[in-house]
Design a protein around this motif. Structure first.
Motif, PDB file in Angstrom:
ATOM      1  N   GLU A 198       0.829  -1.224   0.000  1.00 16.18           N
ATOM      2  CA  GLU A 198       0.000   0.000   0.000  1.00 16.18           C
ATOM      3  C   GLU A 198       0.853   1.259   0.000  1.00 16.18           C
ATOM      4  O   GLU A 198       0.509   2.260  -0.601  1.00 16.18           O
ATOM      5  N   SER A 199       2.027   1.195   0.669  1.00 15.56           N
ATOM      6  CA  SER A 199       2.782   2.451   0.787  1.00 15.56           C
ATOM      7  C   SER A 199       3.641   2.699  -0.454  1.00 15.56           C
ATOM      8  O   SER A 199       3.858   3.846  -0.827  1.00 15.56           O
ATOM      9  N   ARG A 367       8.386  10.860   4.550  1.00 10.80           N
ATOM     10  CA  ARG A 367       6.948  10.543   4.400  1.00 10.80           C
ATOM     11  C   ARG A 367       6.139  11.463   5.309  1.00 10.80           C
ATOM     12  O   ARG A 367       5.174  12.100   4.891  1.00 10.80           O
ATOM     13  N   GLY A 371       3.844  14.629   4.029  1.00  6.57           N
ATOM     14  CA  GLY A 371       2.403  14.520   4.325  1.00  6.57           C
ATOM     15  C   GLY A 371       1.915  15.758   5.060  1.00  6.57           C
ATOM     16  O   GLY A 371       0.880  16.345   4.712  1.00  6.57           O
ATOM     17  N   THR A 380      -1.504  18.757  -3.628  1.00  6.29           N
ATOM     18  CA  THR A 380      -0.772  17.496  -3.722  1.00  6.29           C
ATOM     19  C   THR A 380       0.700  17.786  -4.024  1.00  6.29           C
ATOM     20  O   THR A 380       1.025  18.675  -4.815  1.00  6.29           O
ATOM     21  N   SER A 391       2.072  12.988  -1.681  1.00  9.00           N
ATOM     22  CA  SER A 391       1.008  13.069  -0.681  1.00  9.00           C
ATOM     23  C   SER A 391       0.003  14.159  -1.042  1.00  9.00           C
ATOM     24  O   SER A 391       0.357  15.189  -1.602  1.00  9.00           O
ATOM     25  N   ASP A 394      -3.604  13.630   2.980  1.00  8.93           N
ATOM     26  CA  ASP A 394      -4.255  12.502   3.694  1.00  8.93           C
ATOM     27  C   ASP A 394      -3.369  11.268   3.579  1.00  8.93           C
ATOM     28  O   ASP A 394      -2.871  10.732   4.519  1.00  8.93           O
ATOM     29  N   GLU A 395      -3.244  10.798   2.311  1.00  7.39           N
ATOM     30  CA  GLU A 395      -2.465   9.570   2.074  1.00  7.39           C
ATOM     31  C   GLU A 395      -1.039   9.943   1.677  1.00  7.39           C
ATOM     32  O   GLU A 395      -0.811  11.034   1.119  1.00  7.39           O
ATOM     33  N   ARG A 397       2.240   8.198  -0.522  1.00  5.46           N
ATOM     34  CA  ARG A 397       2.736   7.072  -1.280  1.00  5.46           C
ATOM     35  C   ARG A 397       4.223   7.285  -1.511  1.00  5.46           C
ATOM     36  O   ARG A 397       4.701   8.448  -1.510  1.00  5.46           O
ATOM     37  N   ASP A 430      -3.312   9.936  -7.285  1.00  9.02           N
ATOM     38  CA  ASP A 430      -3.026   8.778  -8.144  1.00  9.02           C
ATOM     39  C   ASP A 430      -2.220   9.226  -9.368  1.00  9.02           C
ATOM     40  O   ASP A 430      -1.284   8.552  -9.795  1.00  9.02           O
TER      41      ASP A 430
END
Ligand SMILES: NC(=O)C1=CN([C@@H]2O[C@H](COP(=O)(O)OP(=O)(O)OC[C@H]3O[C@@H](n4cnc5c(N)ncnc54)[C@H](O)[C@@H]3O)[C@@H](O)[C@H]2O)[C@H](O)CC1
Ligand SMILES: [K+]
Length: 473
Positions: A198-199, A367, A371, A380, A391, A394-395, A397, A430
């Motif tokens: 996931e990361s 990370r 973030g 983003t 990032s 929120d998320e 990657r 994404d």
């Protein structure tokens, strides 16, 4: 989940192994619901949800298990579920195939395992699943649902028609929002999906592209690159990268005196010149008009950092409410511009610090820092580095593709253009994650051929391969 499964597979954790873990988890929970020697009816569908329970049947040796497969074995829709069916038959575990709903006889089991459908359900239950669901609900058995009660949407909890009313649910890897409203007892089972699936970006992240391509034929995006001035190659690289990353059209708005040069790089580009030798506030209204019919604007390649060019970027962003990728010198405008636009900023670590962000040599610290800064900025961030950190606040990657040969000038312009093309078809996070992944893969292929002698244009024709996922979902 499909993206995570494919990423796990690419990290060496195949789906069949995940299914084995899922089945083991089903068996573990089932043991809490029935005394040894008790009777367990497993109602299995033709997908991987059913596959999980076909595995569980192999574990429940101390129970009187009968497996009811809904449909003929040859209609089982995945190879790993089919292999588990074949193993179950070879092991002579009691089983029957339910060809149509009239043949469905649940018996009077202590426990029913509902493994008809999980996250793959679409629409209201068809037959024989609907009849089976009603029979399960009418039985006096304790009902254990696999992953999601059949007929319930894992994300919303909605049911389009009849759905299994489960007493217990064993769901995999993480809780499903659709389960919260149910009055079933939910167990979240860890099935060995590595956090890395996931990361870190991986081939699974490319599935989103495939889903999009099917939905909007021919609508793959129109990208406007605003740049050029002191440098002419940068906007041309970004625009060509946008085409190579799947955009249908790539335009460049640049000063007149470089327009011919930019057009000279590729006849695939549409070039609009503006007067003077660099971007100025006087150009903003024309640019806003040009941008209004485009899907995404890529700001910055080769723009230079003249005060009036940066003032023009600021004024553009104050009026623009679309999606823009901001790179290079234009980045320093972002922290204090008041804009409605959706921005994807692509700084390297030096530019991130100039924007007011922080960086660190340790990628796990990066990370956190990226973030936090993305959340603070409200945009983003794609922070380039040996490990790119992406990032939306929120998320977060992390992208591990790419190599030191890519420090050569121009690769950042290619990345910005690819990000712009992907932002036409994917959400910002994404788009940035997939662009970093594909750009790095293209660079790795180029490094295989040219070592540290690779140049930015080598990435262009290798970008399409970087966007193709060999592993099917
Ligand atoms: N990473 C994980 O969490 C893992 C989860 N696993 C299990 O896999 C299922 C999802 O499997 P999938 O094959 O994608 O879909 P389903 O089995 O849920 O259903 C597809 C199957 O059902 C038929 N179908 C679809 N809609 C209907 C309907 N309305 N009526 C009747 N039949 C329907 C469709 O034709 C297919 O045949 C997940 O839930 C987990 O249980 C993996 O095992 C491991 C990794
Ligand atoms: K189910």
């Amino acid at each position: 989940m499909a993206a995570v499964d494919v990423n796990a597979e690419s990290l060496g954790v195949p789906r069949k192994q995940l299914m084995e873990s899922s089945g083991n988890a089903v068996a573990r929970v089932c043991r809490d619901l029935a005394e040894p020697g008790g009777s367990v009816a497993i109602v299995a569908g033709r997908g991987n949800n059913g596959g999980d329970a076909l595995v569980a049947a192999r574990f429940l040796t101390e129970y009187d298990v009968t497996v009811h497969l809904l449909g003929r074995p040859e209609t089982i829709s995945t190879d790993i579920a089919r292999e588990n069916w074949d193993a179950l038959v070879a092991c002579d575990i009691p089983h029957r195939t339910v060809i149509d709903s009239t043949a469905f006889d649940l018996g009077d089991p202590d426990v029913v395992v509902d493994a008809m459908l999980g996250t793959g359900v679409t629409g209201a239950l068809r037959e024989p699943e609907a009849t089976a669901a009603r029979a399960i609900n009418d039985s006096s058995a304790t009902v254990l649902a696999v992953d999601v009660p059949s007929g319930v949407d894992a994300d919303t909890g909605e049911t389009a028609g009849v759905a299994v009313d489960a007493d217990h649910v064993v769901t995999f890897h993480d809780d499903k929002p659709g389960l919260d409203a149910l009055d079933a007892a939910v167990t979240v089972a860890d099935i060995g999906i590595p956090a890395a699936a996931e990361s870190f970006t991986g081939p699974g992240d490319l599935l989103a592209l495939r889903r999009h391509a099917q939905s909007h034929k021919g609508d793959h995006g129109d990208v406007l690159v605003v740049g050029g001035g002191p440098y002419t190659g940068a906007p041309a690289l970004a625009a060509q990268a946008a085409l190579r990353a799947g955009a249908d059209l790539a335009r460049v708005a640049c000063p007149d005196h470089v327009a011919r040069e930019v057009q000279g790089y590729s006849e695939n580009l549409i070039v609009s010149g503006f007067d003077g030798d660099h971007l100025e506030p006087g150009h903003v209204s024309d640019l806003l008009e040009l941008a209004a019919e485009r899907d995404v604007v890529v700001f910055g390649p080769g723009l230079g950092d003249a005060d009036d060019s940066l003032e023009a970027v600021r004024e553009f962003l104050e009026s623009y409410d679309g999606t823009a990728v901001v790179d290079a010198d234009a980045l320093q405008v972002v922290p204090d511009v008041d804009t409605e636009a959706t921005l994807i900023c692509t700084p390297h670590q030096g530019e991130l610090v100039k924007m007011g962000g922080q960086t660190d040599t340790d990628w796990e610290t990066r990370r956190e820092l990226v973030g936090e800064f993305a959340a603070e900025l409200g945009h983003t961030l794609l922070v380039k580095g040996a490990y790119d950190v992406i990032s939306d606040g929120d998320e977060v990657r992390v992208n591990r593709t790419g190599n030191p040969g890519m420090t050569v000038g121009g690769t950042g312009d290619v990345l910005a253009g690819a990000t712009g093309a992907l932002a036409c078809v994917l959400p910002p996070l994404d788009a940035a994650a997939v662009a970093a992944y594909a750009n790095g893969r293209a660079g790795d292929v180029a490094a295989g051929e040219f070592g540290n002698g690779l140049v930015a244009t080598d990435l262009l024709e290798r970008l399409p391969a970087g966007l193709r996922s060999e592993i099917d979902d």
